[in-house]
Design an enzyme around this catalytic site. Structure first.
Site, PDB file in Angstrom:
ATOM      1  N   HIS A  75     -13.060  10.616 -10.098  1.00  0.00           N
ATOM      2  CA  HIS A  75     -12.460  11.943  -9.942  1.00  0.00           C
ATOM      3  C   HIS A  75     -11.276  12.079 -10.892  1.00  0.00           C
ATOM      4  O   HIS A  75     -10.453  11.165 -11.051  1.00  0.00           O
ATOM      5  CB  HIS A  75     -11.994  12.169  -8.505  1.00  0.00           C
ATOM      6  CG  HIS A  75     -11.829  13.612  -8.172  1.00  0.00           C
ATOM      7  ND1 HIS A  75     -10.706  14.337  -8.527  1.00  0.00           N
ATOM      8  CD2 HIS A  75     -12.661  14.493  -7.542  1.00  0.00           C
ATOM      9  CE1 HIS A  75     -10.844  15.583  -8.125  1.00  0.00           C
ATOM     10  NE2 HIS A  75     -12.020  15.708  -7.527  1.00  0.00           N
ATOM     11  N   HIS A  76     -11.201  13.245 -11.531  1.00  0.00           N
ATOM     12  CA  HIS A  76     -10.183  13.458 -12.568  1.00  0.00           C
ATOM     13  C   HIS A  76      -8.759  13.409 -12.014  1.00  0.00           C
ATOM     14  O   HIS A  76      -7.799  13.191 -12.744  1.00  0.00           O
ATOM     15  CB  HIS A  76     -10.422  14.801 -13.259  1.00  0.00           C
ATOM     16  CG  HIS A  76     -10.029  14.803 -14.699  1.00  0.00           C
ATOM     17  ND1 HIS A  76      -8.946  14.117 -15.190  1.00  0.00           N
ATOM     18  CD2 HIS A  76     -10.578  15.422 -15.781  1.00  0.00           C
ATOM     19  CE1 HIS A  76      -8.841  14.313 -16.491  1.00  0.00           C
ATOM     20  NE2 HIS A  76      -9.826  15.090 -16.874  1.00  0.00           N
ATOM     21  N   SER A  77      -8.604  13.614 -10.710  1.00  0.00           N
ATOM     22  CA  SER A  77      -7.258  13.578 -10.122  1.00  0.00           C
ATOM     23  C   SER A  77      -6.660  12.180 -10.155  1.00  0.00           C
ATOM     24  O   SER A  77      -5.453  12.015  -9.998  1.00  0.00           O
ATOM     25  CB  SER A  77      -7.305  14.074  -8.673  1.00  0.00           C
ATOM     26  OG  SER A  77      -8.103  13.220  -7.872  1.00  0.00           O
ATOM     27  N   GLY A 125      -6.391  10.260 -12.698  1.00  0.00           N
ATOM     28  CA  GLY A 125      -5.633  10.031 -13.920  1.00  0.00           C
ATOM     29  C   GLY A 125      -6.138  10.902 -15.045  1.00  0.00           C
ATOM     30  O   GLY A 125      -7.259  11.437 -14.996  1.00  0.00           O
TER      31      GLY A 125
END
Length: 521
Positions: free
Chosen positions: A180-182, A184
């Site tokens: 998931h992009h959250s 990093g």
């Protein structure tokens, strides 16, 4: 060599991967509680909680729920046990990779990361495969496409690794990370993955990233030095103002032309098909040196050329494509077609420094510190392939002397702080949906690498969850460049044909450079 000997060799090489202590320096937990396990060890373990950063909250909003897919081809069959041992000693010890997302379960409580025990059985997926399937390439493509439709399970840390021990045209086996992009930004996640690799030539050495050469200029003193500095400052201010005004206009009303590759609203919720093509990095460097440009300039020029040829064919087919229409200019005049480029707004060092970022006591930051710039692409049928490069350089040069990326980051942060995450998400969503595609060029290791003892054939990263029908990413690795195209197949039904156009455009540009060099001799 027997299977047992191979496994023993892999395990010997994995010993060179020392466990990475990734406890953030000087970061006291908001709250410490006992881990849910039992016994003395569990009593000693502490659960660390940290609030989500503004960007992480943005990337978890329903409008922008983005994940990164990283496809890695292995030159050998994947030893699942060795990979799990390596992950447990490095990747899974990273604080963010060992924390799950806890949404606000109490009134007024913000979403937060809560450290937990990592059970690799929930993260490493090894499906049973039919060795006699008709097309392994198509299977892997379909498998990855299906991954883009499955939401992440927030009851565990938000990453997965799928190991596919099946031979394809480009690799003996395939590993697919979904993160998931959250967790990093691109720089942080790439550095973390590279920290799990070693040079194939030296199993104890971290890989090296390309370094940017500082331009050397003739020394100037006194009046001229101050005059040049003043002129550059004026250019920085004027470029930033112009780019921020265009950014604001895009938020309010400025949309790209509706072309065959422009997605409609809601496109982010559809499956994405990810295909890739590997070309020679040496060819790109040849063009770069001959044209006195950067790798970014060349790849943007190749993208403009490839998209121009692809769109010209699509428009020709729409009016009854034949040999005659394929050879003429079918493009509408004055096409507005732009790309968003995600930019890491903090400086990042070499791989050793980036690996130290995860070590105890490191002062480097981890997380999402990203902005984005809007790049207009010149879409036209040009007689001279080198004109695509000249147009690309003319577009990029003003962006290099601009604070557009930082401005977009702070505007989004200000919106989130003032009006809330959903308002910031709405702004970002509107900008991205008014632009045609996402473009990125990722610098990879300069030598061949191994992932927990498995030699890597290629790395193909992509992102899904953006409100765009097309993402184009260039990923370098040793002497190769991988072109990665992620598309909505309802909008772009022939992604392999688009890859062909990009590859052929690079070849045409290289041939033009060689011909020019020959004519000058």
């Amino acid at each position: 060599m027997t299977s047992a000997d191979k496994n023993a060799g892999l395990k010997m090489r994995i010993k060179a991967l020392q466990p990475i202590d990734v406890t953030p320096p000087n970061t006291p937990p908001l709250r410490s509680t006992l881990d849910g396990g039992g016994g003395a060890a569990a009593a000693a373990a502490m659960v660390e909680e940290q609030p989500l950063s503004p960007t992480a909250r943005l990337l978890h909003s329903p409008r922008l729920n983005c994940c990164i897919i990283a496809i890695m081809g292995s030159k050998t069959e994947i030893n699942v046990d060795v990979v799990k041992d390596g992950l447990m000693n490095s990747f899974a010890k990273h604080l963010r990779m060992s924390s799950k997302l806890v949404m606000n379960d109490k009134k007024g409580e913000e979403p937060r990361w809560v450290q937990t025990n990592v059970n690799l059985e929930n993260h490493v997926i090894v499906p049973e495969l039919d060795p006699n399937m008709d097309s392994s390439d198509q299977f892997v493509e379909d498998y990855v496409s299906n991954l883009t439709t499955i939401p992440m399970d927030i009851s565990k840390p938000l990453w997965e690794l799928h190991l596919l021990n099946i031979k394809t045209s480009h690799a003996r086996a395939v590993g697919v990370f979904k993160i998931h992009h959250s967790l990093g930004d691109g720089s942080s996640l790439i550095s973390l993955l590279l920290a799990c690799t070693r040079k194939s030539s030296d199993p104890e050495a971290l890989p090296s990233l390309p370094t940017m050469k500082k331009s050397t200029s003739s020394s100037t003193n006194g009046f001229w030095q101050y005059l040049i500095a003043f002129w550059l400052l004026l250019k920085l201010v004027s470029n930033t103002l112009i780019h921020v005004m265009l950014f604001s206009a895009t938020t309010l009303f400025l949309k790209d032309t509706k072309t065959p590759i422009k997605g409609d609203p809601g496109i982010k919720r559809t499956p994405k098909r990810i295909v890739h093509r590997t070309v020679s990095l040496n060819d790109i460097k040849l063009v770069k040196s001959e044209m006195n440009m950067t790798i970014n300039d060349v790849m943007l020029g190749v993208t403009q050329a490839g998209l121009s040829h692809y769109l010209n064919r699509r428009y020709g087919n729409a009016i009854g494509g034949n040999q005659e229409t394929a050879q003429r200019d079918n493009l509408p005049k004055n096409i507005r077609l732009r790309a968003t480029v995600m930019v890491n707004t903090r400086p990042s060092g070499g791989i050793q420094e980036l690996a130290d970022m995860m070590a105890k006591g490191s002062k480097c930051k981890w997380g999402n510190v990203i902005g984005y710039i809007l790049l207009p692409l010149h879409i036209a049928v040009l007689d001279d392939p080198l004109d695509y490069l000249r147009e690309a350089k003319a577009t990029i040069d003003p962006k290099k002397l601009s604070l557009e990326a930082k401005a977009s980051h702070y505007i989004s942060k200000l919106m989130a702080d003032t009006f809330g995450t959903e308002a910031a998400a709405a702004l970002t969503y509107r900008v991205l949906s008014n632009v045609t595609l996402c473009f990125s060029n990722v610098a990879g290791p300069v030598e061949e690498i191994s992932f927990y003892g498995h030699p890597i054939a290629y790395v193909a990263p992509a992102v899904h969850g953006l409100p765009q029908a097309l993402t184009v990413i260039f990923q370098s690795h040793a002497d190769k460049m991988t072109i990665v195209v992620a598309v909505d197949q309802d909008v772009i039904p022939d992604p392999h044909r688009l890859c062909d156009d990009l590859e052929e455009s690079l070849q045409l540009i290289k041939n033009a450079v060689v011909d020019r060099r020959s004519s000058e001799v």
